[in-house]
Scaffold this active site. Structure first.
Site, PDB file in Angstrom:
ATOM      1  N   HIS A   1       0.797  -1.232   0.000  1.00 44.70           N
ATOM      2  CA  HIS A   1       0.000   0.000   0.000  1.00 44.70           C
ATOM      3  C   HIS A   1       0.824   1.274   0.000  1.00 44.70           C
ATOM      4  O   HIS A   1       0.269   2.357   0.154  1.00 44.70           O
ATOM      5  CB  HIS A   1      -0.924   0.045   1.213  1.00 44.70           C
ATOM      6  CG  HIS A   1      -2.019  -0.964   1.178  1.00 44.70           C
ATOM      7  ND1 HIS A   1      -3.253  -0.715   0.635  1.00 44.70           N
ATOM      8  CD2 HIS A   1      -2.046  -2.246   1.603  1.00 44.70           C
ATOM      9  CE1 HIS A   1      -4.011  -1.793   0.747  1.00 44.70           C
ATOM     10  NE2 HIS A   1      -3.310  -2.739   1.331  1.00 44.70           N
TER      11      HIS A   1
ATOM     12  N   LYS B   1      -8.089  14.069   4.504  1.00 44.69           N
ATOM     13  CA  LYS B   1      -7.243  12.879   4.503  1.00 44.69           C
ATOM     14  C   LYS B   1      -6.251  13.039   5.642  1.00 44.69           C
ATOM     15  O   LYS B   1      -6.174  14.121   6.236  1.00 44.69           O
ATOM     16  CB  LYS B   1      -6.506  12.728   3.166  1.00 44.69           C
ATOM     17  CG  LYS B   1      -5.859  14.047   2.664  1.00 44.69           C
ATOM     18  CD  LYS B   1      -5.275  13.889   1.267  1.00 44.69           C
ATOM     19  CE  LYS B   1      -6.277  14.075   0.155  1.00 44.69           C
ATOM     20  NZ  LYS B   1      -6.629  12.848  -0.520  1.00 44.69           N
ATOM     21  N   ARG B   2      -5.480  11.977   5.966  1.00 44.27           N
ATOM     22  CA  ARG B   2      -4.464  12.124   6.999  1.00 44.27           C
ATOM     23  C   ARG B   2      -3.514  13.252   6.616  1.00 44.27           C
ATOM     24  O   ARG B   2      -3.271  13.495   5.434  1.00 44.27           O
ATOM     25  CB  ARG B   2      -3.695  10.799   7.177  1.00 44.27           C
ATOM     26  CG  ARG B   2      -4.493   9.719   7.856  1.00 44.27           C
ATOM     27  CD  ARG B   2      -4.985  10.137   9.224  1.00 44.27           C
ATOM     28  NE  ARG B   2      -3.880  10.231  10.162  1.00 44.27           N
ATOM     29  CZ  ARG B   2      -3.529   9.258  11.002  1.00 44.27           C
ATOM     30  NH1 ARG B   2      -4.213   8.128  11.047  1.00 44.27           N
ATOM     31  NH2 ARG B   2      -2.508   9.411  11.815  1.00 44.27           N
TER      32      ARG B   2
ATOM     33  N   LYS C   1       1.192  14.408   1.096  1.00 41.02           N
ATOM     34  CA  LYS C   1      -0.138  14.765   0.590  1.00 41.02           C
ATOM     35  C   LYS C   1      -0.266  16.268   0.325  1.00 41.02           C
ATOM     36  O   LYS C   1      -1.172  16.727  -0.325  1.00 41.02           O
ATOM     37  CB  LYS C   1      -1.220  14.314   1.577  1.00 41.02           C
ATOM     38  CG  LYS C   1      -1.279  12.787   1.761  1.00 41.02           C
ATOM     39  CD  LYS C   1      -2.403  12.385   2.692  1.00 41.02           C
ATOM     40  CE  LYS C   1      -2.398  10.924   3.079  1.00 41.02           C
ATOM     41  NZ  LYS C   1      -3.127  10.067   2.123  1.00 41.02           N
TER      42      LYS C   1
ATOM     43  N   THR D   1      -8.378   6.819  -1.978  1.00 40.09           N
ATOM     44  CA  THR D   1      -9.726   6.316  -2.243  1.00 40.09           C
ATOM     45  C   THR D   1     -10.760   7.413  -2.048  1.00 40.09           C
ATOM     46  O   THR D   1     -11.872   7.308  -2.564  1.00 40.09           O
ATOM     47  CB  THR D   1     -10.059   5.118  -1.338  1.00 40.09           C
ATOM     48  OG1 THR D   1      -9.546   5.382  -0.039  1.00 40.09           O
ATOM     49  CG2 THR D   1      -9.454   3.850  -1.868  1.00 40.09           C
TER      50      THR D   1
ATOM     51  N   LYS E   1     -14.657   8.504  -3.856  1.00 39.77           N
ATOM     52  CA  LYS E   1     -15.897   8.846  -3.163  1.00 39.77           C
ATOM     53  C   LYS E   1     -16.375  10.228  -3.583  1.00 39.77           C
ATOM     54  O   LYS E   1     -17.573  10.468  -3.735  1.00 39.77           O
ATOM     55  CB  LYS E   1     -15.674   8.789  -1.643  1.00 39.77           C
ATOM     56  CG  LYS E   1     -15.271   7.402  -1.163  1.00 39.77           C
ATOM     57  CD  LYS E   1     -14.646   7.411   0.229  1.00 39.77           C
ATOM     58  CE  LYS E   1     -13.987   6.074   0.513  1.00 39.77           C
ATOM     59  NZ  LYS E   1     -13.103   6.100   1.680  1.00 39.77           N
TER      60      LYS E   1
END
Ligand code: NBG
Length: 934
Positions: free
Chosen positions: A450, A647-648, A653, A758, A762
């Site tokens: 992952h 998100k985290r 990111k 992911t 969504k």
């Protein structure tokens, strides 16, 4: 051209020119890459045809054609056993519980009074929730028992999904939707003056995961049940899930998440299903029947006890098991100690056992390396393997048949030790030879990677292993010994390659590379998006791919449309059903939505549909507005564009880059004339997400965002056009409010760092567009919905690599005026004292911009400009959103699971027989029911 465009165009040109002249080889490299890319694409397309559009069976409602009061007779499994007492019992249990309104009402109040012991005068929403959940659970249990029984008598190949996290989110609505009982329960509760939606709010989120990896596991067990696969999820029943985040003085504070305060109506504690798990101790040789065997003795034993949750599929009677293990002391007390009066000591050792399953480690994409974590990994792996082995042994087949009946998927490396445990059982307890045992292990296990971030790749010091799991260490050395022998045969004296391949890293102290162990001992290794699987094969495990090219494959992630469209955005779900001829079968076959836009086009109904979509979106935005008012005490305008990044919090990111952009927007609006301000596209930028408690930089970014938010929202020159909101405590239940409200969503990781992502799926499924990089699943989403439906920017993977090399060779970042002003605003404490960011900013400028936050900034601003422009043309914007929603079929977790099933697991569905409406017409089988302990 605006100044921004000019600067950007100039800078891009300058940069490109310098890149061109600096390195002509580079261009060749790019051509070569392009060719390779094309070849890859052709190959992928071929593969895709074969695997990625598996035909699903058309579904219809379970109750279609049945009357409300009709009785359903359950499958019958042991018809001709002549036992009058049992026959009586079976007769009483031969129909499913009635599902009409009155029966539902009765079952709810019965549970409130007789299970929960409340009087009829003191029923609040919480008790109403518990009573309702228990009544739903009764209905789940019938299907669950029947499914388990049916699996047992049919003995199909089974799949086991081992994951240290399952981020389930609330379960009541999901269960009702999957059982197709939501309307009936809503109706039933209405008579009590209770709104079902309010009852949903009373459920605590079981947050037994950090982020994407854990939520993926939850989506996958939903799809496994929906597709009728005989499957088990195995994990840990933590007492404390991911911490609760509160914001105090702009900063993140962590509070423990004891999610069991109201009990857990879903779980079935199977006290008789328990296994011993050993830690520490020593190994020695013993002789049995003249044969030398290795045994592991001493140390400490704890018990793993099964805590089961039923996992219903959608529109099917199949219902699978999520089995979470909780640790208990193996003896109630240390009696010696207790008798000597040392009560405290005796109790402490008892407590220690239960620490093992007490808390989830709050790290996401970082390795913690703590002994307790390794204990957790072995604890649940060991119990799960014992459970799987027991189930197989009941069949009395030779061990060589084990892989024919069992396949195990390792969700990242956390359960790797499970494969060593199986090897240990086969060799030490069943006395198989190494080669035979190892062959069984390899054929049974598969591994999903992952992440390619080095800090997340699990390594364990040999010293910890030796102390905690001495026998497993011996076996790992044995696996490595045989593997190294093979490598030497294949690669001669290429010691560099051989040492990279080794499971043991010859550092000091020596480390065990869990990912290498997984690759060596599994039959398939997959990444979670095309680009990621490519990197897994060509970079992360390049040497392994040279050795076993066919081991490597891709399964792009997916999410369940039941939770992520239907539950979270009921208005959109209803709209899609309306335009799918009033049928909701698209929820089990998301590709069906593709047929909607051409139909709308043909019938000239697109504008009508878009109007309805807009109205639905507005409702979702109003829900988020309420949420923000309640949780952040900020007023926002639902007519602004909603720009969301949840998100985290992690450097890769790049929330920081988004925050810089917010600063840019603030400074721009601030310096405009009032007339110009009126022309600005009005926006609210939302951030949400948790930072690992020990990740200082990520916590500082949260603080910065909150400080910027505070300045922007309180500046009356600006707040009529722009606001910034930090949404505290992002979790599954709030995601269901936040995601459908988005107009645009931010997927802006540095290319090559986000394995898949992911939330992007969504978001697009619920009608928002992506601003993002060429990374993870973004790329495939664009492939499916059209690149013109996305706002892409930023350097691509091969460019990132090159720039990083240049940075390492001393290249400084180019910081133009527009970026510099943003950085200066922080350095000059424009948003309050932001000294905590100063060092970081200076390193960014001085060549420490590893994630290219500054490097991609100009391109990012440009993409944001395009977003603003396009949002001003609502006709185009909303059409794109709607078209995108209808082309997201590929990103259903049903497709992902079907791909795993065909491509990796080689398993077939086993559909539980449908109930009958006559007593005599139901399914009957004389199964072998020797043991019920499962
Ligand atoms: C995460 C990735 C995401 C991905 C999820 C699910 C880890 C180690 N990895 O990009 O960062 O979507 O896994 O595959 O949590």
């Amino acid at each position: 051209m605006t100044e921004n465009e000019e600067i950007k165009a100039e800078e891009v040109k300058k940069e490109e020119e310098s890149e061109k002249s600096e390195n002509s080889e580079n261009e060749e490299g790019q051509i070569f890459e392009k060719k390779e890319e094309e070849e890859e694409k052709a190959k992928d397309e071929k593969e895709e045809k074969k695997y990625t559009r598996p035909a699903l069976k058309r579904r219809k409602s379970l109750y279609e054609g049945y009357e409300e009061k009709q009785e359903f007779f359950r499958p019958e499994y042991q018809f001709n056993v002549k036992d009058p007492i049992k026959e009586k019992m079976w007769e009483l249990m031969d129909a499913y519980l009635p599902r009409d309104k009155l029966s539902i009402q009765k079952s709810i109040v019965t549970h409130i009074e007789y299970t929960l012991a409340r009087t009829r005068f003191e029923i609040d929403n919480n008790y109403m929730f518990q009573g309702t959940a228990l009544s739903v659970r009764d209905r789940l249990l019938e299907q669950w028992n029947d499914t388990q029984m049916y699996i047992r008598i049919n003995n199909p190949k089974k799949v086991y999904y081992l994951s240290i996290e399952f981020l389930l989110g609330r379960l009541l609505q999901n269960a009702l939707v999957n059982l197709e009982l939501e309307d009936r329960y809503r109706d039933a509760l209405m008579d009590f003056g209770v709104k079902l939606e309010e009852i949903y709010e009373s459920e605590n989120d079981p947050a037994l995961g950090n982020g994407g990896l854990g939520r993926l596991a939850a989506c996958y067990i939903d799809s496994l049940a929906t597709l009728n696969y005989p499957a088990w999820g195995y994990g840990i029943r933590y007492e404390y899930g991911i911490f609760k985040q509160v914001i105090e003085n702009f900063e993140q504070k962590e509070l423990p998440d004891y999610w069991l305060t109201k009990g857990n109506p879903w779980e079935i504690i199977k006290l008789d299903l328990q296994y011993k798990v050993r830690f520490y101790g020593y190994c020695k040789d013993e002789f049995r029947n003249g044969k030398k065997v290795r045994v592991w003795r001493g140390g400490q034993e704890v018990l793993a006890i099964a805590h089961d949750t039923a996992v219903p599929g959608f529109q099917t009677f199949n219902c699978n098991t999520l089995r979470l293990w909780k640790a208990y002391p193996s003896e109630e007390f240390n009696f010696d100690e207790f008798n000597r009066g040392q009560h405290q000591g005796a109790l402490e050792s008892k407590d220690q056992a239960s620490y093992i399953s007490a808390v989830l480690y709050p790290n996401d994409s970082t390795l913690s390396g703590k002994e307790l974590r390794l204990k957790q990994e072995y604890f649940f792996s060991c119990a799960s393997i014992q459970n799987i082995v027991n189930r197989f042994r009941r069949m009395q087949l030779p061990w060589s048949d084990f892989p024919k009946y069992n396949t195990v998927q390792l969700n990242d490396t956390h359960p790797t030790i499970a494969l060593v445990e199986l090897l240990r059982i086969l060799i030490d307890e069943q006395h198989l030879g190494y080669k035979e045992a190892f062959d069984i292990v390899v054929k049974t296990f598969n591994y999903t990677n992952h992440t390619v971030l080095p800090e997340a790749l699990e390594k364990w010091g040999v010293d910890i292993f030796e102390r905690l799991l001495p026998r497993h260490l011996e076996l790992i050395y044995l696996i490595n010994y045989y593997f190294m022998e093979e490598c030497k045969r294949r690669f001669g004296k290429d010691w560099g390659k051989i040492s990279r391949l080794s499971i043991i890293e010859e550092s000091s102290p020596k480390q065990i590379r869990m990912a290498n162990l997984c690759v060596v001992a599994s039959s398939h290794v997959n990444g979670v998006a095309k680009i990621h699987s490519g990197l897994v094969k060509t970079m992360l495990f390049k040497d392994f791919a040279d050795l076993w090219p066919n081991k490597f494959t891709n399964v792009t992630n997916g999410v369940t449309p039941r939770r992520w469209i239907h539950c979270e955005f009921p208005e959109l779900s209803a709209l899609l059903t309306e335009y799918n001829d009033g049928k909701n079968e698209w929820l089990a076959e998301l590709d069906l939505l593709e047929e909607i836009p051409p139909k709308l086009e043909k019938q000239g109904k697109f504008p009508e549909f878009i109007e309805k979509f807009k109205a639905a979106k507005l409702k979702a935005k109003l829900r988020l507005k309420e949420f923000v008012k309640k949780n952040c005490h900020i007023d926002i305008d639902e007519n602004f564009m909603f720009d969301i990044m949840v998100k985290r919090i992690h450097e890769y990111k790049r929330q920081f880059m988004n925050c810089l952009y917010c600063i840019r927007r603030y400074l721009d609006i601030k310096s405009m004339s009032p007339g110009d301000r009126e022309k600005v596209n009005k926006r609210v930028t939302f951030f949400g997400g948790k930072a690992a408690p020990g990740y200082e930089l990520a916590k500082n970014v949260i603080k910065l965002i909150n400080m910027v938010s505070n300045t922007v929202n309180n500046d009356n020159d600006v707040n009529k056009y722009f606001k910034v909101v930090f949404l505290p405590d992002y979790k599954v239940s709030s995601a269901q409010i936040i995601i459908p409200a988005a107009d645009i969503n931010e997927q802006i990781s540095t290319a090559g760092t986000e394995a898949s992502g992911t939330s992007c799926m969504k978001f697009v499924m619920t009608g928002s567009l992506i601003i993002g990089t060429h990374d993870g699943a973004n790329i495939e989403i664009a492939d499916n919905i059209g690149e013109d439906h996305c706002f892409f920017f930023g350097k691509r993977v091969h460019e990132v690599e090159r720039i990083r090399k240049e940075i390492a060779n001393g290249r400084r970042n180019y910081v133009g005026r527009r970026l510099k002003e943003c950085l200066d605003a922080i350095l000059n404490n424009r948003f309050g004292n932001t000294k905590f960011m100063h060092n970081y900013i200076n390193t960014l400028i001085d060549g420490g911009d590893f994630y290219l936050a500054c490097h991609d900034f100009y391109d990012y601003m440009d993409a944001q400009r395009r977003v603003d422009e396009e949002y001003q043309k609502p006709d185009i914007w909303y059409k794109k959103c709607v078209e995108a929603v209808c082309k997201m079929g590929f990103f259903s977790s049903d497709r992902a699971i079907q791909t795993y099933a065909e491509n990796i697991w080689d398993i077939k569905p086993l559909e539980v027989p449908k109930p009958s409406i006559t007593k005599s017409g139901h399914f009957v089988s004389t199964g072998n029911l020797k043991s019920l302990d499962d």
